[in-house]
Design a protein around this motif. Structure first.
Motif, PDB file in Angstrom:
ATOM      1  N   ARG A   1      41.350  47.163  79.116  1.00  0.00           N
ATOM      2  CA  ARG A   1      41.221  48.416  78.372  1.00  0.00           C
ATOM      3  C   ARG A   1      41.465  48.206  76.883  1.00  0.00           C
ATOM      4  N   THR A   2      42.468  47.402  76.555  1.00  0.00           N
ATOM      5  CA  THR A   2      42.789  47.156  75.141  1.00  0.00           C
ATOM      6  C   THR A   2      41.637  46.446  74.444  1.00  0.00           C
ATOM      7  N   ASN A   3      41.118  45.419  75.061  1.00  0.00           N
ATOM      8  CA  ASN A   3      40.018  44.672  74.454  1.00  0.00           C
ATOM      9  C   ASN A   3      38.751  45.514  74.348  1.00  0.00           C
ATOM     10  N   PHE A   4      38.524  46.361  75.344  1.00  0.00           N
ATOM     11  CA  PHE A   4      37.352  47.214  75.277  1.00  0.00           C
ATOM     12  C   PHE A   4      37.467  48.238  74.141  1.00  0.00           C
ATOM     13  N   SER A   5      38.641  48.817  73.980  1.00  0.00           N
ATOM     14  CA  SER A   5      38.828  49.858  72.972  1.00  0.00           C
ATOM     15  C   SER A   5      38.624  49.340  71.555  1.00  0.00           C
ATOM     16  N   LEU A   6      38.722  48.015  71.382  1.00  0.00           N
ATOM     17  CA  LEU A   6      38.583  47.427  70.043  1.00  0.00           C
ATOM     18  C   LEU A   6      37.158  46.981  69.734  1.00  0.00           C
ATOM     19  N   LEU A   7      36.235  47.232  70.666  1.00  0.00           N
ATOM     20  CA  LEU A   7      34.863  46.781  70.451  1.00  0.00           C
ATOM     21  C   LEU A   7      34.203  47.493  69.275  1.00  0.00           C
ATOM     22  N   SER A   8      33.365  46.756  68.579  1.00  0.00           N
ATOM     23  CA  SER A   8      32.543  47.375  67.549  1.00  0.00           C
ATOM     24  C   SER A   8      31.355  48.061  68.216  1.00  0.00           C
ATOM     25  N   PRO A   9      30.807  49.111  67.622  1.00  0.00           N
ATOM     26  CA  PRO A   9      29.752  49.913  68.252  1.00  0.00           C
ATOM     27  C   PRO A   9      28.372  49.260  68.152  1.00  0.00           C
ATOM     28  N   SER A  10      28.139  48.232  68.937  1.00  0.00           N
ATOM     29  CA  SER A  10      26.812  47.620  68.957  1.00  0.00           C
ATOM     30  C   SER A  10      26.515  47.106  70.357  1.00  0.00           C
ATOM     31  N   PHE A  11      25.249  47.076  70.687  1.00  0.00           N
ATOM     32  CA  PHE A  11      24.851  46.624  72.016  1.00  0.00           C
ATOM     33  C   PHE A  11      25.227  45.162  72.228  1.00  0.00           C
ATOM     34  N   ASP A  12      25.087  44.348  71.190  1.00  0.00           N
ATOM     35  CA  ASP A  12      25.441  42.931  71.315  1.00  0.00           C
ATOM     36  C   ASP A  12      26.921  42.745  71.642  1.00  0.00           C
ATOM     37  N   SER A  13      27.769  43.575  71.052  1.00  0.00           N
ATOM     38  CA  SER A  13      29.200  43.440  71.327  1.00  0.00           C
ATOM     39  C   SER A  13      29.513  43.818  72.775  1.00  0.00           C
ATOM     40  N   ILE A  14      28.780  44.806  73.305  1.00  0.00           N
ATOM     41  CA  ILE A  14      28.966  45.195  74.709  1.00  0.00           C
ATOM     42  C   ILE A  14      28.530  44.058  75.626  1.00  0.00           C
ATOM     43  N   LYS A  15      27.376  43.470  75.318  1.00  0.00           N
ATOM     44  CA  LYS A  15      26.887  42.347  76.130  1.00  0.00           C
ATOM     45  C   LYS A  15      27.872  41.186  76.093  1.00  0.00           C
ATOM     46  N   ASP A  16      28.416  40.898  74.931  1.00  0.00           N
ATOM     47  CA  ASP A  16      29.403  39.819  74.820  1.00  0.00           C
ATOM     48  C   ASP A  16      30.657  40.144  75.621  1.00  0.00           C
ATOM     49  N   PHE A  17      31.052  41.407  75.578  1.00  0.00           N
ATOM     50  CA  PHE A  17      32.237  41.833  76.330  1.00  0.00           C
ATOM     51  C   PHE A  17      32.028  41.601  77.832  1.00  0.00           C
ATOM     52  N   LEU A  18      30.849  41.970  78.324  1.00  0.00           N
ATOM     53  CA  LEU A  18      30.550  41.757  79.741  1.00  0.00           C
ATOM     54  C   LEU A  18      30.568  40.275  80.092  1.00  0.00           C
ATOM     55  N   SER A  19      29.944  39.473  79.250  1.00  0.00           N
ATOM     56  CA  SER A  19      29.888  38.042  79.508  1.00  0.00           C
ATOM     57  C   SER A  19      31.267  37.406  79.463  1.00  0.00           C
ATOM     58  N   ASN A  20      32.048  37.764  78.469  1.00  0.00           N
ATOM     59  CA  ASN A  20      33.391  37.183  78.315  1.00  0.00           C
ATOM     60  C   ASN A  20      34.307  37.541  79.482  1.00  0.00           C
ATOM     61  N   ASN A  21      34.053  38.707  80.087  1.00  0.00           N
ATOM     62  CA  ASN A  21      34.877  39.149  81.211  1.00  0.00           C
ATOM     63  C   ASN A  21      34.185  38.932  82.563  1.00  0.00           C
ATOM     64  N   LYS A  22      33.055  38.205  82.528  1.00  0.00           N
ATOM     65  CA  LYS A  22      32.322  37.824  83.744  1.00  0.00           C
ATOM     66  C   LYS A  22      31.931  39.042  84.577  1.00  0.00           C
ATOM     67  N   LEU A  23      31.332  40.020  83.876  1.00  0.00           N
ATOM     68  CA  LEU A  23      30.898  41.244  84.534  1.00  0.00           C
ATOM     69  C   LEU A  23      29.371  41.287  84.583  1.00  0.00           C
ATOM     70  N   PRO A  24      28.806  41.750  85.700  1.00  0.00           N
ATOM     71  CA  PRO A  24      27.346  41.792  85.821  1.00  0.00           C
ATOM     72  C   PRO A  24      26.726  42.893  84.964  1.00  0.00           C
ATOM     73  N   PHE A  25      25.509  42.666  84.534  1.00  0.00           N
ATOM     74  CA  PHE A  25      24.740  43.600  83.720  1.00  0.00           C
ATOM     75  C   PHE A  25      23.685  44.199  84.645  1.00  0.00           C
ATOM     76  N   LEU A  26      23.894  45.433  85.125  1.00  0.00           N
ATOM     77  CA  LEU A  26      23.072  46.038  86.163  1.00  0.00           C
ATOM     78  C   LEU A  26      22.333  47.253  85.630  1.00  0.00           C
ATOM     79  N   ARG A  27      21.125  47.449  86.118  1.00  0.00           N
ATOM     80  CA  ARG A  27      20.343  48.621  85.721  1.00  0.00           C
ATOM     81  C   ARG A  27      20.400  49.657  86.839  1.00  0.00           C
ATOM     82  N   LEU A  28      20.671  50.896  86.477  1.00  0.00           N
ATOM     83  CA  LEU A  28      20.988  51.923  87.456  1.00  0.00           C
ATOM     84  C   LEU A  28      19.806  52.278  88.359  1.00  0.00           C
ATOM     85  N   ASP A  29      18.585  52.235  87.827  1.00  0.00           N
ATOM     86  CA  ASP A  29      17.425  52.660  88.620  1.00  0.00           C
ATOM     87  C   ASP A  29      16.596  51.481  89.126  1.00  0.00           C
ATOM     88  N   GLN A  30      17.175  50.303  89.140  1.00  0.00           N
ATOM     89  CA  GLN A  30      16.448  49.101  89.516  1.00  0.00           C
ATOM     90  C   GLN A  30      17.073  48.494  90.780  1.00  0.00           C
TER      91      GLN A  30
END
Length: 473
Positions: free
Chosen positions: A90-119
């Motif tokens: 939660r702490t690391n997420f709250s400090l993210l900068s508002p960009s899609f690249d930062s979100i993608k990096d956050f997912l990768s750094n925390n080994k989280l899957p990138f899933l599409r809701l309607d796929q």
């Protein structure tokens, strides 16, 4: 700074966020300007984070856990991920900068899957060791094993993923997902034969996908299915036949218990639990220490017992619909796909190894309720057939149905979507399903309410898939 919302219903908050953002037309705007830092609203944001309590209904005592679902909008589609929540995350997420690249990096750094809701969601199976080999669970959600959803790199447990949007993904049936699995028996006759059992409620269908040529040189395998009519006709009555069968079970059970007690002593010496499924190589090693006269007696009595059951010949491609109350048991070296409703019960008539899940057989009760043998090879109904594809009905049960689709080389097919989720497994070739590639023995979870299911054969030869979906009563 990004804000994490708290809610008992993350999907409800997702719907509000989606509606408000559509009303604000931000989906046509520059994403970098629309990450909300306000604590009480998700309006005007391309990103939504929700922390919620999740009851792990499939585990003993149903413990509760905090999950964190992240939803974000990109290229006019909603993507998401879900993971266990903790203070560090939660702490690391709250400090993210508002960009899609930062979100993608956050997912990768925390080994989280990138899933599409309607796929379609790619399923990552879990292998479950069995005394007779292994089961490969694509949609397992229980104490013994939990399957996952993967983006090809990282994964998250299937029940967690479904909890992030249960209505959209399953039409509210997230706790009643049908079980898709592969039964993979060992090739050795002594170790690879499954339980001879019947079910009162569990509905299942097998599709044979491989037969081990080392143990079945003609590629014709088998399964025990009902009782030997020829032998049965030599008795004056069914009662006498059952009496003789129970006598054979009792005699075999005694030598089985003697051998299993010795094997248990080896388990204790080497630090294994008494009810732990062990690699066949370990049991095989221990069996060399068993006295020869015990081995001879076991083999003789097993042969006498097996003579009472009927053998059903199987080849690759066969479909076997197992009727309720019918004794059956897959034989060694015969690999099948199994679809079943999420019911876990059985009555064991006999087994040629130690039964790990219970300390007894249910022979008497099973014989008292079993039905006459029913032909499991009913002709498949062809729904549609042309030069590009063939669609057949494999089985229709009270609460789910299974179809088989055969696609010719490079052909395509569009299926009409409905409110039911679907489970798809490739059993031959390779396909593209709504831009998700699946090769042989890859499973996909197709969400409810998809607008269209577009399937393309990307193989030079034919491809074959199985699709199962629930039936709403």
């Amino acid at each position: 700074m990004t804000f994490i919302h708290e809610s008992d219903n993350p999907e409800e908050l997702l719907s509000i966020w989606e509606k408000e953002n559509k009303d604000a037309s931000i989906f046509e705007s520059d994403e970098v300007n629309f990450f909300s830092g306000e604590q009480n609203t998700a309006k005007g944001s391309l990103f939504l984070a929700v922390e919620y309590s999740f009851i792990q209904y499939y585990l003993a005592n149903k413990p509760s856990i905090k999950l964190l679902a992240l939803y974000f909008y990109h290229d006019k589609n909603i993507y998401f991920t879900v993971t266990a929540s903790d203070e560090f995350l939660r702490t690391n997420f709250s400090l993210l900068s508002p960009s899609f690249d930062s979100i993608k990096d956050f997912l990768s750094n925390n080994k989280l899957p990138f899933l599409r809701l309607d796929q379609p969601l790619a399923l990552k199976p879990v292998n479950i060791e069995k005394p007779w080999g292994q089961e490969i669970w694509y949609t397992g959600i229980e104490q013994r094993g939990i399957s996952s959803v993967t983006d090809g790199i990282y994964d998250s447990p299937l029940p967690w993923v479904l909890s992030a949007a249960p209505k959209r993904l399953t039409a509210g049936r997230e706790k009643q997902i049908n079980l898709l699995k592969i039964l993979d028996p060992a090739p050795e006759p002594l170790f690879g034969d499954l339980y001879f059992e019947l079910h009162e409620k569990k509905q299942e269908v097998y599709v044979v996908v491989d037969i081990d040529e080392q143990c079945w040189p003609q590629k014709i395998g088998g399964m025990r299915y009902g009782f030997n009519d020829e032998l049965k006709n030599t008795f004056s009555s069914e009662k006498d036949f059952h009496k003789a069968y129970k006598k054979a079970v009792k005699k075999y059970s005694k030598i089985r218990q003697v051998i299993d007690a010795r094997l248990d002593s080896y388990r204790a010496l080497e630090g294994y639990a008494f009810n732990e499924a062990l690699p066949i190589s370990v049991i095989s090693k221990w069996m060399t220490l068993i006295p020869d006269d015990w081995i001879y007696e076991e083999k003789k009595l097993r042969s006498e017992l097996n003579h009472f059951s009927s053998i059903l010949s199987l080849k690759v491609g066969d479909v076997i619909k197992i009727p309720l109350l019918t004794p059956h048991g897959l034989l060694h070296g015969v690999r099948v796909v199994e679809f079943q409703n999420p019911v876990y019960e059985r009555l064991i008539l006999s087994f040629n190894q130690k039964t790990l899940t219970q300390d007894h057989w249910d022979t008497d009760k099973a014989l008292s309720i079993m039905t006459e043998r029913i032909d499991p090879f009913s002709e498949l109904t062809i729904i549609e057939k042309n030069l590009n594809h063939t669609i057949e009905v494999v089985a229709v049960f009270d609460d789910f149905k299974v179809s088989r689709i055969t696609l010719s080389s490079k052909s395509s097919l569009s299926l009409t979507a409905d409110k039911n989720y679907k489970l798809l497994l490739v059993i031959e070739g390779s396909i593209d399903c709504n831009s998700i590639v699946a090769i042989k023995e890859c499973g996909l979870f197709l969400p409810s309410y998809q607008k269209e299911i577009a399937i393309k054969n990307i193989n030079d030869n034919q491809s074959v898939i199985l699709i199962a979906s629930p039936i709403h009563n």
